[in-house]
Structures are given as structure tokens and as C-alpha cells.
Design a protein around this motif. Structure first.
Motif, PDB file in Angstrom:
ATOM      1  N   ILE A 197      22.166  41.197  17.960  1.00 35.02           N
ATOM      2  CA  ILE A 197      22.831  39.901  17.446  1.00 35.02           C
ATOM      3  C   ILE A 197      21.824  39.552  17.094  1.00 35.02           C
ATOM      4  CG2 ILE A 197      24.784  38.399  17.940  1.00 35.02           C
ATOM      5  CD1 ILE A 197      26.087  40.606  19.929  1.00 35.02           C
ATOM      6  N   ALA A 198      20.850  38.880  18.848  1.00 34.45           N
ATOM      7  CA  ALA A 198      19.817  38.020  18.333  1.00 34.45           C
ATOM      8  C   ALA A 198      18.756  38.397  17.094  1.00 34.45           C
ATOM      9  CB  ALA A 198      19.141  38.036  19.601  1.00 34.45           C
ATOM     10  N   SER A 199      19.020  39.638  16.733  1.00 31.36           N
ATOM     11  CA  SER A 199      17.870  39.618  14.966  1.00 31.36           C
ATOM     12  C   SER A 199      17.759  39.070  14.047  1.00 31.36           C
ATOM     13  CB  SER A 199      17.781  41.582  15.239  1.00 31.36           C
ATOM     14  OG  SER A 199      19.041  41.726  15.265  1.00 31.36           O
ATOM     15  N   PHE A 200      20.086  39.141  14.145  1.00 26.63           N
ATOM     16  CA  PHE A 200      20.161  38.443  12.612  1.00 26.63           C
ATOM     17  C   PHE A 200      19.819  36.736  13.008  1.00 26.63           C
ATOM     18  CE2 PHE A 200      23.310  41.523  13.171  1.00 26.63           C
ATOM     19  CZ  PHE A 200      22.606  42.930  11.743  1.00 26.63           C
ATOM     20  N   ALA A 201      20.036  36.463  13.972  1.00 31.08           N
ATOM     21  CA  ALA A 201      19.621  34.804  14.354  1.00 31.08           C
ATOM     22  C   ALA A 201      18.227  34.884  14.399  1.00 31.08           C
ATOM     23  CB  ALA A 201      20.071  34.118  15.371  1.00 31.08           C
ATOM     24  N   LYS A 202      17.649  35.098  14.667  1.00 34.50           N
ATOM     25  CA  LYS A 202      15.575  35.380  13.964  1.00 34.50           C
ATOM     26  C   LYS A 202      15.598  35.178  12.868  1.00 34.50           C
ATOM     27  CE  LYS A 202      14.220  37.978  18.085  1.00 34.50           C
ATOM     28  NZ  LYS A 202      13.377  39.027  18.303  1.00 34.50           N
ATOM     29  N   GLY A 203      16.640  35.186  12.138  1.00 33.52           N
ATOM     30  CA  GLY A 203      16.765  35.371  10.141  1.00 33.52           C
ATOM     31  C   GLY A 203      16.634  33.473  10.103  1.00 33.52           C
ATOM     32  N   GLU A 204      16.730  33.176  10.677  1.00 31.69           N
ATOM     33  CA  GLU A 204      17.419  31.305  10.167  1.00 31.69           C
ATOM     34  C   GLU A 204      16.124  30.744  10.465  1.00 31.69           C
ATOM     35  OE1 GLU A 204      19.761  30.045  13.397  1.00 31.69           O
ATOM     36  OE2 GLU A 204      21.346  30.872  12.794  1.00 31.69           O
ATOM     37  N   LYS A 205      16.774  30.108   9.024  1.00 31.92           N
ATOM     38  CA  LYS A 205      14.984  29.122   8.241  1.00 31.92           C
ATOM     39  C   LYS A 205      15.202  27.591   7.995  1.00 31.92           C
ATOM     40  CE  LYS A 205      12.488  32.993   7.016  1.00 31.92           C
ATOM     41  NZ  LYS A 205      12.962  34.249   7.584  1.00 31.92           N
ATOM     42  N   ALA A 206      14.977  27.020   8.666  1.00 33.41           N
ATOM     43  CA  ALA A 206      14.841  25.720   7.943  1.00 33.41           C
ATOM     44  C   ALA A 206      14.997  25.332   6.364  1.00 33.41           C
ATOM     45  CB  ALA A 206      13.741  24.398   7.806  1.00 33.41           C
ATOM     46  N   ARG A 207      15.408  24.567   5.413  1.00 35.46           N
ATOM     47  CA  ARG A 207      15.511  24.869   4.646  1.00 35.46           C
ATOM     48  C   ARG A 207      14.060  24.537   3.283  1.00 35.46           C
ATOM     49  NH1 ARG A 207      19.607  23.716   0.346  1.00 35.46           N
ATOM     50  NH2 ARG A 207      21.144  22.749   2.294  1.00 35.46           N
ATOM     51  N   ASP A 208      13.929  23.945   4.120  1.00 33.56           N
ATOM     52  CA  ASP A 208      11.870  23.633   3.382  1.00 33.56           C
ATOM     53  C   ASP A 208      11.352  25.068   3.397  1.00 33.56           C
ATOM     54  OD1 ASP A 208      11.371  23.345   6.086  1.00 33.56           O
ATOM     55  OD2 ASP A 208      10.466  21.781   6.281  1.00 33.56           O
ATOM     56  N   ARG A 209      11.930  26.183   4.047  1.00 41.73           N
ATOM     57  CA  ARG A 209      10.777  27.173   4.285  1.00 41.73           C
ATOM     58  C   ARG A 209      12.035  28.261   3.337  1.00 41.73           C
ATOM     59  NH1 ARG A 209      11.035  28.773   9.913  1.00 41.73           N
ATOM     60  NH2 ARG A 209       9.918  31.078   9.274  1.00 41.73           N
ATOM     61  N   TRP A 210      13.190  28.396   3.298  1.00 42.23           N
ATOM     62  CA  TRP A 210      13.732  28.882   2.477  1.00 42.23           C
ATOM     63  C   TRP A 210      13.052  29.455   1.087  1.00 42.23           C
ATOM     64  CZ3 TRP A 210      18.927  27.070   1.278  1.00 42.23           C
ATOM     65  CH2 TRP A 210      19.407  26.904   2.679  1.00 42.23           C
ATOM     66  N   ARG A 211      13.114  31.154   1.069  1.00 43.52           N
ATOM     67  CA  ARG A 211      12.042  31.722  -0.046  1.00 43.52           C
ATOM     68  C   ARG A 211      13.320  32.714  -1.047  1.00 43.52           C
ATOM     69  NH1 ARG A 211       9.478  27.960   1.211  1.00 43.52           N
ATOM     70  NH2 ARG A 211       7.653  28.029   2.336  1.00 43.52           N
ATOM     71  N   ILE A 212      12.316  33.160  -1.451  1.00 43.51           N
ATOM     72  CA  ILE A 212      12.673  34.231  -2.748  1.00 43.51           C
ATOM     73  C   ILE A 212      12.595  35.160  -3.003  1.00 43.51           C
ATOM     74  CG2 ILE A 212      14.161  34.164  -5.249  1.00 43.51           C
ATOM     75  CD1 ILE A 212      13.015  31.134  -5.755  1.00 43.51           C
ATOM     76  N   GLY A 213      12.637  36.296  -2.391  1.00 44.45           N
ATOM     77  CA  GLY A 213      12.258  37.774  -2.150  1.00 44.45           C
ATOM     78  C   GLY A 213      12.880  38.640  -3.823  1.00 44.45           C
ATOM     79  N   THR A 214      11.967  39.232  -4.522  1.00 38.60           N
ATOM     80  CA  THR A 214      12.771  39.413  -6.191  1.00 38.60           C
ATOM     81  C   THR A 214      12.201  41.015  -5.918  1.00 38.60           C
ATOM     82  OG1 THR A 214      12.891  37.546  -7.345  1.00 38.60           O
ATOM     83  CG2 THR A 214      13.133  39.891  -8.689  1.00 38.60           C
ATOM     84  N   GLU A 215      13.200  41.778  -6.201  1.00 42.63           N
ATOM     85  CA  GLU A 215      13.413  43.773  -5.637  1.00 42.63           C
ATOM     86  C   GLU A 215      12.821  44.037  -7.696  1.00 42.63           C
ATOM     87  OE1 GLU A 215      13.962  45.874  -3.205  1.00 42.63           O
ATOM     88  OE2 GLU A 215      13.291  44.022  -1.364  1.00 42.63           O
ATOM     89  N   HIS A 216      12.565  45.279  -8.043  1.00 45.17           N
ATOM     90  CA  HIS A 216      12.928  45.487  -9.180  1.00 45.17           C
ATOM     91  C   HIS A 216      12.552  46.788  -8.697  1.00 45.17           C
ATOM     92  CE1 HIS A 216       8.857  43.527 -11.086  1.00 45.17           C
ATOM     93  NE2 HIS A 216       9.720  42.696 -10.691  1.00 45.17           N
ATOM     94  N   GLU A 217      13.575  48.200  -9.859  1.00 43.23           N
ATOM     95  CA  GLU A 217      12.735  49.488 -10.381  1.00 43.23           C
ATOM     96  C   GLU A 217      12.654  49.330 -11.716  1.00 43.23           C
ATOM     97  OE1 GLU A 217      15.034  50.580  -6.179  1.00 43.23           O
ATOM     98  OE2 GLU A 217      16.131  50.862  -8.094  1.00 43.23           O
TER      99      GLU A 217
END
Length: 457
Positions: free
Chosen positions: A21-41
């Protein structure tokens, strides 16, 4: 799909369910650290005869991976064979039949995303020119049978190829014959994750419709606009779908962890090799009772690997993955993250999107998901007519969200222009697959091979 790039020897052991459960909480980021990751095949083909090249043939996939190293990419090997690349723009990896994927770096804005995509496509086209290979932007091979496709030398794929026919009729099609675009997005808190997950799931069929781009199978129209999306309906019910529990009271990290504990395993990665654990239980693994590794406890790397083997319409890791779109040409690679960033990264837009979908019942959401692969924007929405009746409203919400972000390029443009390909669909009334079918029934004269001329990068 995930490619191993580091050893798992230093990963912490999991000794309690709380760590999952804690592994998901470690993904929390402040808004100014939000990023975009795009994957395309994209599909790789020989320009000489349109066959899908194998890994080891001259001018094949190995040669392509080798050629790209001149741009600073570093090789990743499995069993002494190069199967991926890593670099400043993320990673390049192989899907089971050689579909070529860029998993982009986490970036601040869509201008960077589109520049990254452009760099990658310039590189692969230059390499392709040298090797005599091309790249096709579609959601499904338009003309290939399963038997005509090669298999890449990756251990996890061998396990999955054996297991897929045990649990569904179309899992091999998913692995061998499809391509997608997806975007990975951050969340600030558990509550933020929940709201984004719910909006993402509810509106995923709309994204599927807007990006529907797989109307051909083995050279003929298949009766669908997104056959790729239809394939997921009978791939493996234990690890796919619309996840009704996400909309239930109390949903959060713990409930998603419980869901993943109930998803059967595929493999365990040890000492550079994949051990077949298909159909076994991660719950048994937590107790040290996994039959293929008796007495061993899982590591956090094992849990992260397991998270990558579920394929719902939206997937949670330490970020959220939007997974509903068919592969497509360059401008739609940039349009997909524009849609979801606009809807999910501005609170006003997120609230407006939730207001639009929060009254939909689970039955209505599922019916929409089931009808979109055939009907696209004409799929019915309970109480609102069809998707066609709400798509402009959704794009307006996304536009407002992007405008509010105010991420400007050097010319002073914000990110809203990346929605233009989707606005064009609203204007013409036809999703990409319908435009392809018009070409097939008109200028192509029923010859699907013309798609290579018009849909290649």
C-alpha cells in the motif's frame, strides 16, 4: 511493456501488506513536480515487401537498435541479446512481435513532449532509411496474420505467449498485432489519485473513440473502428476491464493493492532470467509459499513487476496510466497527452470532468466501453445521447485546463494547440478509422496495402 534495466539484488524484501500500500503513496508529488510521460508504439516493416522483420535478420530489429546507438542510446541486453535502449529521452523497447516503443522521459509540458517525439521519429526514420525499413502508425497490423509475425527474444514474452491462450481467445492478438499510445500522469495525494482514476476510467471510452485507428484485419475491414480495443474484451478477464470497485466508496491505495494481489502472476525475475509463475498467487508469494520459489519472499521489484502485468483501462503504479488509445500518426501522439493533461492536471477542469461523469452507473460505463470499439463516437451515453453529443464539451474542458496551466513555448503559445487533431475529428464527424475506411472503399480500391503509403511516419 516493462523492460528490466537493473539488477533486482538490492530491492527490499516485502514483509507486510502495508509495504504494498505504501508503494503507491510514494508516488505522491506536489503539483509543481507533476510530469508527463508519453509512450507510443509503431509497427516496423520492410519497405521492400512490407514483412515484419525478425530480431536477427539482416536489417532487422537488432540492426535497428544498434543503429540508434549513434544518437547516444545505451543498449540493454537480456541473455546476451540487445532488447532495449536507454537514454536522455527515456527508453526504447520492443513489444512481442517487434513493435517499436518509445517510453518517454517524465517532462514538464507538452511542448517538451512533442519535441521528444519529434527527436525520436527523426532518429528512427534516419535509421530506417539506412536499413530499408519503415514505421506504420496504426492500432493493429492491417494485413498480418499471427503466423506471419516474429517473436522478440524476451523471457517474459515467452511466458505470456504460453499463458495467453489459457485465459482468452485474443491475448496473442494483443501481444503480436496491436500498437497503442498512452500517457502516464502524477497525483498529489490518495484523494487526488482517486478522482483522476475515476475520471480517467469513465472517459477512457471517449479517448478510445477519438483515437480509433484499427479497422482492418488481414487485409479486410473487420467491422470495428478500434479492433485493438475489442481485443482487450477477451484477452484475460482477471487482469483487464473497467474496474467497478474504483467507483465504490472507500476506494484508495489499499483497495487497488488487494485487486493486484488477486491478479494472477506471470513471472518472477531472478539472476537475469524470468521464472514462469503464470497463474500463481502473489498472496502465496507474500507468505513464502510460491511453488516456483519455495521459502522466498518477494521484493519491491517483484511487486513493481507484478503491477505491470495487469492491463485495465487505467492502471495505477506510482503514477496513473491512461491506456485506451490506438496507435497513430505523429500529431495524435501529442494529442493524447494533451487531452488527459488538460482534463486531469488543472483542478477546475478535473472537477468539471467529474461533474460530467459522476452520475453514470457502472452498467452505463460498461455498456459504453463495450459499444465504442464498433461505434466510436456513436456509442450511446446514458442520458446524454451518444459520445458525439459530449465530445465537444470534454474537449472544451481539456482546453480550459491546458489554458489554465499556461505552459508557454518560446513563441508564447500555450498547450491548447495540441488538441487541434481532436477538434478536427469533431469538425469532420469522423474518427481516424472511419477516414481510413473511406479511403479503402474509395481511392484505395479495396487495396489495404495503400495504408503503408499514407500512414507511415
Amino acid at each position: 511493456m516493462t523492460t528490466k534495466t537493473v539488477s533486482d539484488s538490492n530491492s527490499p524484501l516485502i514483509e507486510s501488506r502495508d509495504q504494498l500500500i505504501a508503494s503507491f503513496a510514494k508516488g505522491e508529488k506536489a503539483r509543481d513536480r507533476w510530469r508527463i510521460g508519453t509512450e507510443h508504439e509503431k509497427f516496423v516493416y520492410s519497405r521492400a515487401d512490407h514483412h515484419a522483420p525478425s530480431w536477427d535478420e539482416p536489417s532487422g530489429i537488432r540492426a535497428l537498435l544498434t543503429e540508434l546507438q549513434q544518437y547516444g542510446w545505451k543498449p540493454v541486453e537480456e541473455g546476451g541479446k540487445i532488447i532495449a535502449l536507454t537514454g536522455a529521452d527515456g527508453s526504447v523497447s520492443l513489444e512481442p512481435a517487434g513493435q517499436f516503443e518509445l517510453s518517454g522521459a517524465p517532462l514538464d509540458n507538452l511542448h517538451q513532449t512533442c519535441a521528444e517525439t519529434g527527436r525520436h521519429l527523426d532518429q528512427v526514420k534516419a535509421a530506417g532509411d539506412k536499413l530499408g525499413i519503415g514505421f506504420l502508425g496504426l492500432g493493429m497490423w492491417p494485413d498480418k496474420t499471427r503466423a506471419e509475425l516474429p517473436i522478440m527474444p524476451k523471457g517474459r514474452y515467452a511466458i505470456m505467449l504460453r499463458h495467453m491462450p489459457r485465459v482468452g481467445t485474443m491475448g496473442l492478438d494483443m501481444m503480436l498485432r496491436t500498437c497503442t499510445i498512452q500517457v502516464n500522469l502524477d497525483y498529489a495525494s490518495e484523494a487526488d489519485m482517486v478522482q483522476k482514476f475515476r475520471v480517467g476510467l469513465a472517459l477512457q471510452p471517449l479517448a478510445t473513440a477519438l483515437f480509433a485507428n484499427s479497422p482492418f484485419t488481414e487485409g479486410k475491414p473487420n467491422g470495428y473502428l478500434s479492433y485493438r480495443s475489442h481485443i482487450w474484451s477477451d484477452t484475460d478477464p482477471a487482469r483487464t476491464g473497467m474496474l467497478p470497485f474504483v467507483f465504490e466508496d472507500g476506494f484508495g491505495y489499499e483497495r487497488y493493492a488487494d485487486y493486484m494481489l488477486d491478479v494472477p502472476m506471470y513471472f518472477v525475475y531472478r539472476d537475469g532470467k524470468y521464472i514462469d509463475a503464470a497463474g500463481l498467487s502473489f498472496r502465496d508469494f507474500l507468505k513464502g509459499e510460491l511453488s516456483v520459489l519455495p521459502g522466498e519472499l518477494p521484493t519491491l521489484d517483484d511487486w513493481n513487476d507484478h503491477l505491470s502485468t495487469a492491463f485495465p483501462e487505467v492502471r495505477l503504479k506510482t503514477f496513473l496510466e491512461m491506456r485506451g488509445a490506438d496507435g497513430g500518426p505523429w500529431n495524435r501522439i501529442c494529442a493524447l497527452p494533451a487531452l488527459w493533461v488538460g482534463l486531469l492536471y488543472d483542478q477546475g477542469a478535473l472537477d468539471a470532468a467529474w461533474d460530467l461523469v459522476k452520475h453514470w452507473s457502472m452498467e452505463a460505463r460498461q455498456a459504453l466501453r463495450d459499444s465504442v470499439p464498433r461505434l466510436g463516437l456513436d456509442a450511446p451515453v446514458a442520458g446524454r445521447g451518444t459520445l458525439r453529443d459530449i465530445v465537444a464539451e470534454v474537449l472544451d474542458i481539456a482546453n480550459a485546463g491546458l489554458a489554465a496551466r499556461a505552459r508557454l513555448n518560446s513563441s508564447g503559445d500555450n498547450e491548447t494547440g495540441f488538441l487541434d487533431p481532436l477538434r478536427d475529428i469533431v469538425r469532420t464527424g469522423k474518427v481516424p478509422a472511419q477516414q481510413l475506411l473511406d479511403r479503402y472503399n474509395g481511392a484505395w480500391g479495396g487495396d489495404v496495402s495503400k495504408v503503408y503509403e499514407e500512414q507511415s511516419f
